[in-house]
Scaffold this active site. Structure first.
Site, PDB file in Angstrom:
ATOM      1  N   CYS A  47       0.866  -1.223  -0.146  1.00  0.00           N
ATOM      2  CA  CYS A  47      -0.010  -0.049  -0.027  1.00  0.00           C
ATOM      3  C   CYS A  47       0.716   1.145   0.001  1.00  0.00           C
ATOM      4  O   CYS A  47       1.593   1.433   0.930  1.00  0.00           O
ATOM      5  CB  CYS A  47      -1.006   0.079   1.398  1.00  0.00           C
ATOM      6  SG  CYS A  47      -1.711   1.480   1.591  1.00  0.00           S
ATOM      7  N   CYS A  68       0.165   3.111   3.636  1.00  0.00           N
ATOM      8  CA  CYS A  68       0.987   2.482   4.980  1.00  0.00           C
ATOM      9  C   CYS A  68       1.943   1.644   4.852  1.00  0.00           C
ATOM     10  O   CYS A  68       2.294   0.779   5.730  1.00  0.00           O
ATOM     11  CB  CYS A  68      -0.283   2.090   5.743  1.00  0.00           C
ATOM     12  SG  CYS A  68      -1.149   0.546   5.284  1.00  0.00           S
ATOM     13  N   CYS A 123      -7.265  -1.013   1.378  1.00  0.00           N
ATOM     14  CA  CYS A 123      -6.170  -1.444   2.307  1.00  0.00           C
ATOM     15  C   CYS A 123      -7.035  -1.613   3.525  1.00  0.00           C
ATOM     16  O   CYS A 123      -7.473  -0.816   3.929  1.00  0.00           O
ATOM     17  CB  CYS A 123      -5.126  -0.408   2.473  1.00  0.00           C
ATOM     18  SG  CYS A 123      -4.082  -0.997   3.546  1.00  0.00           S
ATOM     19  N   CYS A 176      -5.338   1.231   6.559  1.00  0.00           N
ATOM     20  CA  CYS A 176      -5.288   2.384   6.280  1.00  0.00           C
ATOM     21  C   CYS A 176      -6.713   2.853   5.699  1.00  0.00           C
ATOM     22  O   CYS A 176      -6.967   3.909   5.496  1.00  0.00           O
ATOM     23  CB  CYS A 176      -4.150   3.270   5.721  1.00  0.00           C
ATOM     24  SG  CYS A 176      -3.973   2.983   4.090  1.00  0.00           S
ATOM     25  N   CYS A 218      -8.227  -5.201 -10.157  1.00  0.00           N
ATOM     26  CA  CYS A 218      -7.739  -4.098 -10.958  1.00  0.00           C
ATOM     27  C   CYS A 218      -7.415  -2.941 -10.094  1.00  0.00           C
ATOM     28  O   CYS A 218      -8.044  -2.310  -9.827  1.00  0.00           O
ATOM     29  CB  CYS A 218      -9.029  -3.690 -11.985  1.00  0.00           C
ATOM     30  SG  CYS A 218      -8.649  -2.510 -13.192  1.00  0.00           S
TER      31      CYS A 218
END
Ligand SMILES: [Zn+2]
Length: 166
Positions: A79, A82, A127, A130, A150
């Site tokens: 991510c 984070c 995510c 976060c 995607c």
């Protein structure tokens, strides 16, 4: 005649208004609690404007713009908000869509919500740590899952090396 036109105009007005309210609806997971939470200002300071637009504002990068499309090394895609590892290079495939695509996320990496903006029923992917928006998941992917995650490449950071994060 005038009356009828007025009625038609106000019906159109009502439709326009509800369509607008519907489009501007906040993402379903906005009220969800996440392990990592920051203020808008903190996110803006940490992220590039493009990352902010995608992760925090449900934006989408233009297709074929992510350098990660051509990333074929072994490693982990994390991510950009984070740094939680989200996808292994082993599950990346060429979808031909212009967005980095994976058939499976790592365990305990992402969450999903129903996204009904723009008149389409899609499953939004974010995510789990976060809450940053990453992209969408569709059911036209390859085996073994049949899923196509995607992803917006600018919502991800690539870390070359071990492809089984932990
Ligand atoms: Zn994150």
């Amino acid at each position: 005649m005038t009356d009828r036109r007025l009625v038609l105009a106000s019906i159109a007005g009502l439709f326009g208004l509800s369509a607008l309210r519907w489009l501007k609806g906040s993402p379903a997971h906005a009220a969800e609690k996440f392990e990592i939470e920051k203020t808008e200002a903190e996110w803006r300071a940490q992220l590039t404007p493009q990352q902010y637009e995608i992760l925090r504002n449900q934006g989408t990068e233009r297709p074929w713009t992510s350098p990660l499309l051509k990333e074929h090394r072994k490693g982990v895609f994390a991510c950009a908000g984070c740094d939680l590892p989200l996808f292994s290079s082993e599950t990346k495939f060429e979808s031909g869509t212009g967005w980095p695509s994976f058939y499976k996320p790592l365990d305990n990496a992402v969450g999903t919500t129903e996204d009904r903006t723009f008149g389409m029923a899609r499953t939004e992917v974010h995510c789990r740590r976060c809450g940053g928006h990453l992209g969408h998941v569709f059911d036209d992917g390859p085996k073994p899952t049949g899923l196509r995650y995607c992803m917006d490449g600018f919502a991800l950071n690539f870390h070359p090396g071990n492809s089984s994060a932990s």
